[in-house]
Scaffold this active site. Structure first.
Site, PDB file in Angstrom:
ATOM      1  N   GLY A 105     -67.804  -1.554 -16.500  1.00  0.00           N
ATOM      2  CA  GLY A 105     -66.863  -2.597 -16.889  1.00  0.00           C
ATOM      3  C   GLY A 105     -66.293  -2.480 -18.293  1.00  0.00           C
ATOM      4  O   GLY A 105     -65.551  -3.356 -18.737  1.00  0.00           O
ATOM      5  N   GLN A 106     -66.625  -1.397 -19.023  1.00  0.00           N
ATOM      6  CA  GLN A 106     -66.042  -1.237 -20.361  1.00  0.00           C
ATOM      7  C   GLN A 106     -64.522  -1.204 -20.265  1.00  0.00           C
ATOM      8  O   GLN A 106     -63.973  -0.667 -19.311  1.00  0.00           O
ATOM      9  CB  GLN A 106     -66.508   0.076 -21.014  1.00  0.00           C
ATOM     10  CG  GLN A 106     -68.004   0.204 -21.189  1.00  0.00           C
ATOM     11  CD  GLN A 106     -68.593  -0.838 -22.097  1.00  0.00           C
ATOM     12  OE1 GLN A 106     -67.961  -1.253 -23.056  1.00  0.00           O
ATOM     13  NE2 GLN A 106     -69.777  -1.275 -21.782  1.00  0.00           N
ATOM     14  N   ARG A 107     -63.866  -1.722 -21.285  1.00  0.00           N
ATOM     15  CA  ARG A 107     -62.409  -1.842 -21.257  1.00  0.00           C
ATOM     16  C   ARG A 107     -61.721  -0.514 -20.917  1.00  0.00           C
ATOM     17  O   ARG A 107     -60.806  -0.476 -20.112  1.00  0.00           O
ATOM     18  CB  ARG A 107     -61.917  -2.357 -22.614  1.00  0.00           C
ATOM     19  CG  ARG A 107     -60.473  -2.768 -22.630  1.00  0.00           C
ATOM     20  CD  ARG A 107     -60.105  -3.292 -24.005  1.00  0.00           C
ATOM     21  NE  ARG A 107     -60.715  -4.578 -24.297  1.00  0.00           N
ATOM     22  CZ  ARG A 107     -60.217  -5.738 -23.876  1.00  0.00           C
ATOM     23  NH1 ARG A 107     -59.120  -5.767 -23.162  1.00  0.00           N
ATOM     24  NH2 ARG A 107     -60.816  -6.875 -24.183  1.00  0.00           N
ATOM     25  N   HIS A 138     -68.015  -2.364 -29.883  1.00  0.00           N
ATOM     26  CA  HIS A 138     -66.576  -2.185 -29.702  1.00  0.00           C
ATOM     27  C   HIS A 138     -65.845  -2.433 -31.023  1.00  0.00           C
ATOM     28  O   HIS A 138     -66.189  -3.355 -31.752  1.00  0.00           O
ATOM     29  CB  HIS A 138     -66.023  -3.180 -28.670  1.00  0.00           C
ATOM     30  CG  HIS A 138     -66.696  -3.122 -27.347  1.00  0.00           C
ATOM     31  ND1 HIS A 138     -66.851  -4.210 -26.530  1.00  0.00           N
ATOM     32  CD2 HIS A 138     -67.281  -2.095 -26.687  1.00  0.00           C
ATOM     33  CE1 HIS A 138     -67.480  -3.867 -25.435  1.00  0.00           C
ATOM     34  NE2 HIS A 138     -67.763  -2.591 -25.505  1.00  0.00           N
TER      35      HIS A 138
END
Lengths: 185, 358
Positions: free
Chosen positions: A69-71, B266
């Site tokens: 599900g990482q972007r 991130h």
């Protein structure tokens, strides 16, 4: 012999279901799959790519596609849409900040024509964490009630950590798919 | 169709050239099929007893009659809804009812599909999908679409009840962005240039959030379940074992000392991470991030680490996966912190002064 093996093959094929499992990163997709399959969940790295798990569930064989599900890799989800009988959308119920992201990605997914016939199970995961939103609150934020009326869907609270709620969710999904699948030939 | 299969399979049984194993397999198959047939007959007689007109009689004719009756009734209902004279308030529930009837009809076809000629099944399915389409059109024409929108909610600040000997207590802030009011989790938010201390006492408490901090120092001791970090600049963050996962977004010029089962990073820039992690940490959209092993110390950390199964050094702190660099060669976005540049130990036992051994 030829006839028998063909019949066996058809019978076997009829009971297979293809299930696509998606959701934002950190929602617990891989943990859910391993938990429901009774495997060790203590060491799970974030999914780089996808995992396929074939499990026997009741009298059916479930092929579960657990896609990372990482972007960066969300754009690859569409490669897995074809032939999907059931869609599982996993939500991290304690990640309040990213619920908007979560809603946006789910809305995009439901616009997809290739998934229009798939039953939708929403798992409000991490219910065991103090302060997690309830399934009802998640349903409100995701505005599930406004979904296309022809869609079969259900939201279930669960915890991949304790295993609570997972069977409820999968029972519903499998029953719903089973009641839709016709024996055409 | 079931009958046909049944007979075809009886023929090979009479063939005497078959060996005994195959024969027993055939018999087993035969008995299974006959059991299936029996159970179907039984179920049919049950449904026949329980309901009268709608039950299936395994006859294509009665199926078709029932099907076309339902179809006509749905069509006339749809027609009524389209009539401009129909009263508005019940319109939505009417359309809902129609949708339910279509689903019922679909189930009816499904239940009977096993004895119907495949042409009839296909034709019925086509009819159902046409009905659905008509309903969709009616829906979009008659009912105005509800639009999803975010509304601003007033921010309510609340002091935490169990005030610890902390430099600043953590806030509980109601989320601003959602149209539905959702409570936010415990955390430190919107602070500048202060020392923030939090201790988790009980066994495995909930989640914690650090967001919008600038030039702060954060010390969290004890075990808890999940940590969310968002928008930190020039901060130093020291955290005890986290049983679940840590999610980090948008940090710059920080130093983190973290232990957890899973760590996702991130949009980090120029930040050092001292990690103890059971699985492989990942980075996405990062640059200039460096990694080193966990160095935190406080009174009772051994017990906390053991409780969270993080007492063992797995060496995973250097097994970083970069989602923006899926190649065999080392990613340019992260590196291992050279030993001479690492801090050798951080002790946060006392909340007064922090000792860092270099």
């Amino acid at each position: 012999m030829g006839l028998l093996s063909i019949i066996r093959k058809i019978k076997k094929k009829e009971k297979e279901m293809r299930i696509l499992m998606v959701g934002l990163d950190n929602s617990g997709k891989t943990t859910i799959v391993l938990r429901i399959n009774g495997e060790d969940t203590s060491v799970i790295s974030p999914t780089l790519g996808f995992n396929i798990k074939t499990i026997s569930y009741q009298k059916y064989t479930l092929n579960i596609w657990d896609v990372g599900g990482q972007r960066t890799i969300r754009s690859y989800w569409r490669n897995y849409f074809e032939q999907t009988d059931g869609l599982i959308w996993v939500v991290d119920s304690s990640d309040v900040r990213r619920l908007d992201d979560c809603k946006m990605e789910l809305d995009n997914l439901l616009k997809e024509e290739r998934l229009s016939g798939a039953s939708l199970l929403i798992l409000a995961n991490k219910q065991d964490i103090q302060g997690a939103l309830t399934p009802k609150e998640i349903a409100e934020v995701l505005n599930l009630d406004s979904m296309d009326r022809t869609r079969h869907w259900k939201i279930v609270g669960c915890s991949a950590y304790t295993g609570d709620g997972l069977l409820d969710g999968f029972d519903w999904l499998v029953q719903d798919i089973a009641s839709r699948i016709y024996v055409l030939d | 169709m079931e009958e046909e299969q049944y007979q075809t399979k009886q023929t090979p049984i009479t063939n005497e050239t078959l060996d005994s194993i195959t024969q027993s397999k055939h018999e087993a198959m035969l008995s299974r099929l006959s059991n299936l047939h029996q159970s179907r007959l039984l179920q049919q007689s049950l449904t026949r007893n329980s309901s009268d007109s709608n039950s299936s009689f395994e006859s294509t004719k009665s199926f078709l009659t029932n099907f076309s009756e339902s179809k006509t009734s749905i069509e006339s209902q749809l027609h009524l809804c389209r009539n401009p004279d129909s009263s508005k308030p019940t319109l939505k529930s009417d359309l809902n009812n129609i949708s339910t009837s279509i689903t019922d009809l679909e189930r009816f076809v499904a239940e009977n599909s096993y004895f119907l000629p495949s042409y009839e099944v296909r034709a019925s399915l086509k009819t159902i999908s046409d009905l659905k389409e008509t309903l969709e059109i009616a829906n979009s024409e008659l009912l105005p679409k509800k639009k999803f929108s975010f509304k601003n909610k007033s921010v309510v600040k609340k002091e935490m009840s169990n005030a610890e000997p902390v430099v600043r207590v953590c806030d509980s802030v109601v989320a601003e962005k959602h149209s539905v009011q959702v409570r936010d989790s415990l955390g430190f938010r919107n602070e500048e240039g202060v020392v923030l201390v939090k201790h988790f006492g009980g066994a495995k408490e909930g989640d914690f959030t650090l967001s919008d901090l600038n030039g702060c120092e954060v010390r969290i001791t004890g075990c808890f379940r999940a940590l969310y970090i968002h928008r930190l600049k020039d901060c130093r963050v020291f955290v005890g074992p986290v049983l679940g996962s840590i999610l980090i977004e948008e940090v710059e010029g920080c130093l983190f000392v973290l232990a957890s089962h899973q760590i996702r990073i991130h949009h980090a820039k120029g930040t050092d991470f001292y990690l103890r992690v059971r699985s492989r940490p990942i980075v996405e959209d990062c640059n200039g991030v460096r990694f080193a092993p966990y160095v935190l110390d406080y009174e009772g950390i051994e017990r906390d680490l053991k409780e969270s199964s993080l007492d063992e050094e797995t060496g995973n702190w250097e097994n970083v996966d970069d989602f923006k660099w899926l190649r065999a060669v080392q990613s340019p976005n992260w590196s291992i912190l050279p030993e001479e540049e690492r801090v050798s130990g951080v002790n946060i036992s006392s909340s007064e002064a922090l000792s860092i051994d270099c």
